[in-house]
Design a protein around this motif. Structure first.
Motif, PDB file in Angstrom:
ATOM      1  N   ASN A   1      26.136  49.689  34.988  1.00  0.00           N
ATOM      2  CA  ASN A   1      25.853  48.781  33.864  1.00  0.00           C
ATOM      3  C   ASN A   1      26.080  47.338  34.254  1.00  0.00           C
ATOM      4  O   ASN A   1      25.875  46.437  33.457  1.00  0.00           O
ATOM      5  CB  ASN A   1      26.762  49.111  32.660  1.00  0.00           C
ATOM      6  CG  ASN A   1      26.413  50.481  32.109  1.00  0.00           C
ATOM      7  OD1 ASN A   1      25.245  50.864  32.090  1.00  0.00           O
ATOM      8  ND2 ASN A   1      27.441  51.219  31.676  1.00  0.00           N
ATOM      9  N   ASN A   2      26.536  47.162  35.490  1.00  0.00           N
ATOM     10  CA  ASN A   2      26.824  45.805  35.934  1.00  0.00           C
ATOM     11  C   ASN A   2      25.547  45.120  36.419  1.00  0.00           C
ATOM     12  O   ASN A   2      24.855  45.608  37.304  1.00  0.00           O
ATOM     13  CB  ASN A   2      27.857  45.880  37.069  1.00  0.00           C
ATOM     14  CG  ASN A   2      28.293  44.511  37.508  1.00  0.00           C
ATOM     15  OD1 ASN A   2      27.471  43.681  37.875  1.00  0.00           O
ATOM     16  ND2 ASN A   2      29.590  44.274  37.451  1.00  0.00           N
ATOM     17  N   LYS A   3      25.262  43.955  35.816  1.00  0.00           N
ATOM     18  CA  LYS A   3      24.012  43.251  36.103  1.00  0.00           C
ATOM     19  C   LYS A   3      23.904  42.877  37.592  1.00  0.00           C
ATOM     20  O   LYS A   3      22.878  43.097  38.236  1.00  0.00           O
ATOM     21  CB  LYS A   3      23.972  41.980  35.244  1.00  0.00           C
ATOM     22  CG  LYS A   3      22.600  41.396  35.105  1.00  0.00           C
ATOM     23  CD  LYS A   3      22.620  40.306  34.052  1.00  0.00           C
ATOM     24  CE  LYS A   3      21.354  39.459  34.140  1.00  0.00           C
ATOM     25  NZ  LYS A   3      21.411  38.317  33.258  1.00  0.00           N
ATOM     26  N   ILE A   4      25.010  42.337  38.137  1.00  0.00           N
ATOM     27  CA  ILE A   4      24.985  41.890  39.548  1.00  0.00           C
ATOM     28  C   ILE A   4      24.793  43.097  40.461  1.00  0.00           C
ATOM     29  O   ILE A   4      23.999  43.075  41.401  1.00  0.00           O
ATOM     30  CB  ILE A   4      26.294  41.164  39.938  1.00  0.00           C
ATOM     31  CG1 ILE A   4      26.553  40.011  38.955  1.00  0.00           C
ATOM     32  CG2 ILE A   4      26.231  40.652  41.366  1.00  0.00           C
ATOM     33  CD1 ILE A   4      27.909  39.351  39.115  1.00  0.00           C
ATOM     34  N   GLU A   5      25.534  44.166  40.160  1.00  0.00           N
ATOM     35  CA  GLU A   5      25.426  45.355  41.014  1.00  0.00           C
ATOM     36  C   GLU A   5      24.000  45.910  40.989  1.00  0.00           C
ATOM     37  O   GLU A   5      23.462  46.317  42.024  1.00  0.00           O
ATOM     38  CB  GLU A   5      26.429  46.427  40.572  1.00  0.00           C
ATOM     39  CG  GLU A   5      26.569  47.525  41.621  1.00  0.00           C
ATOM     40  CD  GLU A   5      27.527  48.634  41.207  1.00  0.00           C
ATOM     41  OE1 GLU A   5      28.281  48.454  40.242  1.00  0.00           O
ATOM     42  OE2 GLU A   5      27.496  49.688  41.866  1.00  0.00           O
ATOM     43  N   ASN A   6      23.374  45.881  39.800  1.00  0.00           N
ATOM     44  CA  ASN A   6      22.008  46.411  39.703  1.00  0.00           C
ATOM     45  C   ASN A   6      21.008  45.596  40.527  1.00  0.00           C
ATOM     46  O   ASN A   6      20.093  46.162  41.122  1.00  0.00           O
ATOM     47  CB  ASN A   6      21.563  46.479  38.243  1.00  0.00           C
ATOM     48  CG  ASN A   6      22.170  47.709  37.574  1.00  0.00           C
ATOM     49  OD1 ASN A   6      22.475  48.703  38.249  1.00  0.00           O
ATOM     50  ND2 ASN A   6      22.379  47.641  36.269  1.00  0.00           N
ATOM     51  N   VAL A   7      21.210  44.279  40.558  1.00  0.00           N
ATOM     52  CA  VAL A   7      20.342  43.449  41.405  1.00  0.00           C
ATOM     53  C   VAL A   7      20.536  43.879  42.874  1.00  0.00           C
ATOM     54  O   VAL A   7      19.588  44.037  43.631  1.00  0.00           O
ATOM     55  CB  VAL A   7      20.641  41.935  41.242  1.00  0.00           C
ATOM     56  CG1 VAL A   7      19.829  41.110  42.225  1.00  0.00           C
ATOM     57  CG2 VAL A   7      20.363  41.489  39.815  1.00  0.00           C
TER      58      VAL A   7
ATOM     59  N   ASP B   1      38.616  50.084  47.714  1.00  0.00           N
ATOM     60  CA  ASP B   1      38.482  51.421  47.126  1.00  0.00           C
ATOM     61  C   ASP B   1      37.774  51.364  45.771  1.00  0.00           C
ATOM     62  O   ASP B   1      37.683  52.366  45.069  1.00  0.00           O
ATOM     63  CB  ASP B   1      39.866  52.091  47.005  1.00  0.00           C
ATOM     64  CG  ASP B   1      40.837  51.233  46.205  1.00  0.00           C
ATOM     65  OD1 ASP B   1      40.420  50.121  45.766  1.00  0.00           O
ATOM     66  OD2 ASP B   1      41.992  51.651  46.020  1.00  0.00           O
ATOM     67  N   ILE B   2      37.262  50.177  45.419  1.00  0.00           N
ATOM     68  CA  ILE B   2      36.552  50.065  44.136  1.00  0.00           C
ATOM     69  C   ILE B   2      35.063  50.344  44.356  1.00  0.00           C
ATOM     70  O   ILE B   2      34.414  49.651  45.141  1.00  0.00           O
ATOM     71  CB  ILE B   2      36.713  48.639  43.532  1.00  0.00           C
ATOM     72  CG1 ILE B   2      38.194  48.289  43.417  1.00  0.00           C
ATOM     73  CG2 ILE B   2      35.985  48.520  42.192  1.00  0.00           C
ATOM     74  CD1 ILE B   2      38.467  46.811  43.247  1.00  0.00           C
ATOM     75  N   PRO B   3      34.530  51.381  43.683  1.00  0.00           N
ATOM     76  CA  PRO B   3      33.096  51.647  43.852  1.00  0.00           C
ATOM     77  C   PRO B   3      32.284  50.427  43.401  1.00  0.00           C
ATOM     78  O   PRO B   3      32.625  49.784  42.412  1.00  0.00           O
ATOM     79  CB  PRO B   3      32.835  52.838  42.922  1.00  0.00           C
ATOM     80  CG  PRO B   3      34.183  53.460  42.713  1.00  0.00           C
ATOM     81  CD  PRO B   3      35.171  52.348  42.783  1.00  0.00           C
ATOM     82  N   GLY B   4      31.224  50.113  44.163  1.00  0.00           N
ATOM     83  CA  GLY B   4      30.394  48.951  43.813  1.00  0.00           C
ATOM     84  C   GLY B   4      30.888  47.680  44.467  1.00  0.00           C
ATOM     85  O   GLY B   4      30.622  46.590  43.989  1.00  0.00           O
ATOM     86  N   THR B   5      31.623  47.812  45.589  1.00  0.00           N
ATOM     87  CA  THR B   5      32.143  46.623  46.274  1.00  0.00           C
ATOM     88  C   THR B   5      31.013  45.786  46.867  1.00  0.00           C
ATOM     89  O   THR B   5      30.953  44.578  46.680  1.00  0.00           O
ATOM     90  CB  THR B   5      33.115  47.043  47.409  1.00  0.00           C
ATOM     91  OG1 THR B   5      34.172  47.786  46.833  1.00  0.00           O
ATOM     92  CG2 THR B   5      33.661  45.841  48.145  1.00  0.00           C
ATOM     93  N   THR B   6      30.114  46.445  47.610  1.00  0.00           N
ATOM     94  CA  THR B   6      29.024  45.706  48.267  1.00  0.00           C
ATOM     95  C   THR B   6      27.926  45.441  47.254  1.00  0.00           C
ATOM     96  O   THR B   6      27.449  46.359  46.599  1.00  0.00           O
ATOM     97  CB  THR B   6      28.471  46.503  49.465  1.00  0.00           C
ATOM     98  OG1 THR B   6      29.554  46.847  50.315  1.00  0.00           O
ATOM     99  CG2 THR B   6      27.453  45.703  50.243  1.00  0.00           C
ATOM    100  N   ARG B   7      27.559  44.169  47.140  1.00  0.00           N
ATOM    101  CA  ARG B   7      26.490  43.808  46.199  1.00  0.00           C
ATOM    102  C   ARG B   7      25.262  43.386  46.994  1.00  0.00           C
ATOM    103  O   ARG B   7      24.255  44.055  47.010  1.00  0.00           O
ATOM    104  CB  ARG B   7      26.954  42.649  45.294  1.00  0.00           C
ATOM    105  CG  ARG B   7      28.235  42.974  44.522  1.00  0.00           C
ATOM    106  CD  ARG B   7      27.891  43.808  43.291  1.00  0.00           C
ATOM    107  NE  ARG B   7      29.062  44.347  42.627  1.00  0.00           N
ATOM    108  CZ  ARG B   7      29.725  43.746  41.653  1.00  0.00           C
ATOM    109  NH1 ARG B   7      29.400  42.537  41.257  1.00  0.00           N
ATOM    110  NH2 ARG B   7      30.754  44.357  41.087  1.00  0.00           N
TER     111      ARG B   7
END
Ligand SMILES: Nc1nc2c(ncn2[C@@H]2O[C@H](COP(=O)(O)OP(=O)(O)OP(=O)(O)O)[C@@H](O)[C@H]2O)c(=O)[nH]1
Ligand SMILES: [Mg+2]
Length: 448
Positions: free
Chosen positions: A282-288, A250-256
């Motif tokens: 703002n998360n670097k990994i998520e943005n990639v 339920d955490i948004p941004g689970t799939t990277r």
């Protein structure tokens, strides 16, 4: 016919234990290498082509196995060389022992695809047929098998050959006229020439158009699940592939990173991709991950654009998706009491939690696959390599037409026609670089 001095051998059946295994050998020394280990009523040197023999496979007087040997004598074989196929009992140990003995007696281990590469180099098949062999081995669905078998039958090859013959005839005519024109006897009728070029252009155009369909049938229809974070993309992905493959929280941004799985729907190979939710982060990994999502979306045939029906968010990222074909999916309908809101027939209403609506979504996906416009039995372009070459050919032909319309000189038209021929010859492997040929055969398995 035999351009290769070495005789190669490999196990052609998959690793593991089975009823029988096949060890295959090809090359001019196949029969003599076999004769060192085969005890049989007929001497191997007297074997006729297309014959099968029962015997004992021995090494230093010891029996290794009871075998059946199929024999194909050059040029009547898959590779065009002498081939023997030793059918032995399918244990790992026995099979490897037989291969080792053949290697000890003078054979070399075959590289992946080397049998088929030799078949191509010895003129037993053209490049499209060789590619069809690998496609057939890897085909997972009815339609990819049909495309591969039609290509293996040489249908694409003969379509291309027909066009090439037309181009050559026309080019010869033009080149003759170049000679005449030097003597002031130019006889070319530009109107007629343009008409002939138009017919050839149409045929190449058809070939290029079949590519869109052939690539979908052969390489798969790419369906990318995209949308806002937490909308339930990974949950829908898992339902479609019938496997808890993608992480759901339920955490948004689970799939990277994106995840890919193949499924078969009504005989079509569908490549399903789960991607990172598109949002400002703002998360670097998520943005990639989000950047990767965009690149996967760009290569999609179809997007499933997923919303959480309860979230009421208007997606701002959707505008960046160009003209991609898409299905809008409203997820989490189990949370909605008032079912009357499911009235828009172009939207797929689903619950990844209960599975409701997933079958309808699958049907919608199938209805989007734009195929069956061409007759597979005439041969389809079925991979990106072939499509790139055909497109190059089409471009050259259009240039030839332009040169004809502008009457800028027969030499230019002849040159463009030569370029078109070269491009089409690349498809069938008449003039193809070693690099391309090697990259095609590298995809094969050992023993084929
Ligand atoms: N009630 C209900 N909850 C769902 C449904 N589908 C997903 N969820 C829940 O929604 C949350 C997010 O689901 P995910 O599948 O991870 O969503 P996502 O779109 O992949 O999310 P990101 O990877 O973070 O972008 C999880 O808590 C799921 O259990 C559904 O159909 N009904
Ligand atoms: Mg996810």
């Amino acid at each position: 016919m035999n351009k290769h001095n070495s005789t190669i051998a490999a196990i052609s059946t998959p690793a593991g234990i089975g009823g029988i295994s096949i060890v295959r050998m090809s090359g001019s020394k196949s029969i003599s290498i076999l004769s060192k280990s085969l005890k049989c009523k007929t001497l191997p040197k007297n074997f006729r082509t297309n014959s099968i023999h029962h015997g004992k496979f021995v090494d230093s007087g010891k029996i290794i196995d009871d075998v059946m040997v199929s024999v194909f004598i050059s040029p009547n074989s898959y590779t065009g060389e002498d081939i023997v196929e030793i059918n032995c009992h399918g244990g790992n140990f026995v099979t490897h022992r037989i291969l080792q003995i053949l290697l000890k007696n003078g054979a070399q281990i075959a590289k992946p695809g080397e049998f088929t590469k030799r078949a191509f180099l010895n003129g037993k098949m053209d490049l499209t047929e060789a590619e069809a062999v690998i496609d057939l081995i890897h085909s997972k669905t009815k339609h990819s098998q049909e495309v591969a078998i039609s290509q293996l039958e040489g249908k694409l090859y003969s379509s291309i050959k027909k066009i090439l013959n037309k181009i050559t005839t026309l080019r010869t005519e033009i080149e003759l006229n170049i000679d005449f024109s030097e003597q002031g006897l130019e006889k070319i009728n530009f109107k007629e020439l343009l008409e002939k070029l138009r017919i050839i252009k149409k045929e190449i155009e058809l070939l290029v158009n079949t590519g869109n369909e052939g690539i979908i049938l052969n390489e798969g229809y790419r369906v990318v699940i995209a949308g806002e974070s937490n909308a339930g993309k990974s949950s829908i992905f898992n339902k479609l592939v019938e496997n808890e493959r993608s992480i759901v929280t339920d955490i948004p941004g689970t799939t990277r990173d994106y995840i890919e799985e193949d499924i078969s729907l009504q005989g079509y190979l569908i490549k399903v991709f789960d991607t990172a939710g598109l949002r400002k982060s703002n998360n670097k990994i998520e943005n990639v991950g989000i950047e990767k999502s965009f690149s996967i979306i760009n290569k999609a045939h179809l997007l499933l654009w997923v919303h959480d029906i309860t979230a009421n968010i208007k997606s701002s990222m959707k505008s960046q998706l160009n003209d991609k074909d898409f299905i809008e999916v409203f997820n989490k309908i189990d949370l909605v009491k008032n079912k009357t809101i499911y009235k828009n027939s172009s939207i797929a209403y689903v619950s990844a939690l209960t599975g409701e609506g997933i079958d309808k979504l699958k049907a919608k996906i199938i209805s989007k696959i734009d195929v069956n416009k061409y007759d597979i039995s005439n041969g389809l372009i079925s991979n990106s390599r072939q499509l790139a070459a055909a497109t190059k050919g089409l471009k050259a032909l259009k240039k030839a037409m332009k040169a004809t319309q502008e009457k800028i000189g027969l030499e230019f038209i002849a040159f463009d026609l030569r370029t078109a021929s070269k491009a089409l010859e690349e498809i069938i492997g008449k003039i193809t670089s070693d690099e391309i040929i090697n990259s095609i055969f590298d995809k094969f398995c050992v023993g084929k």
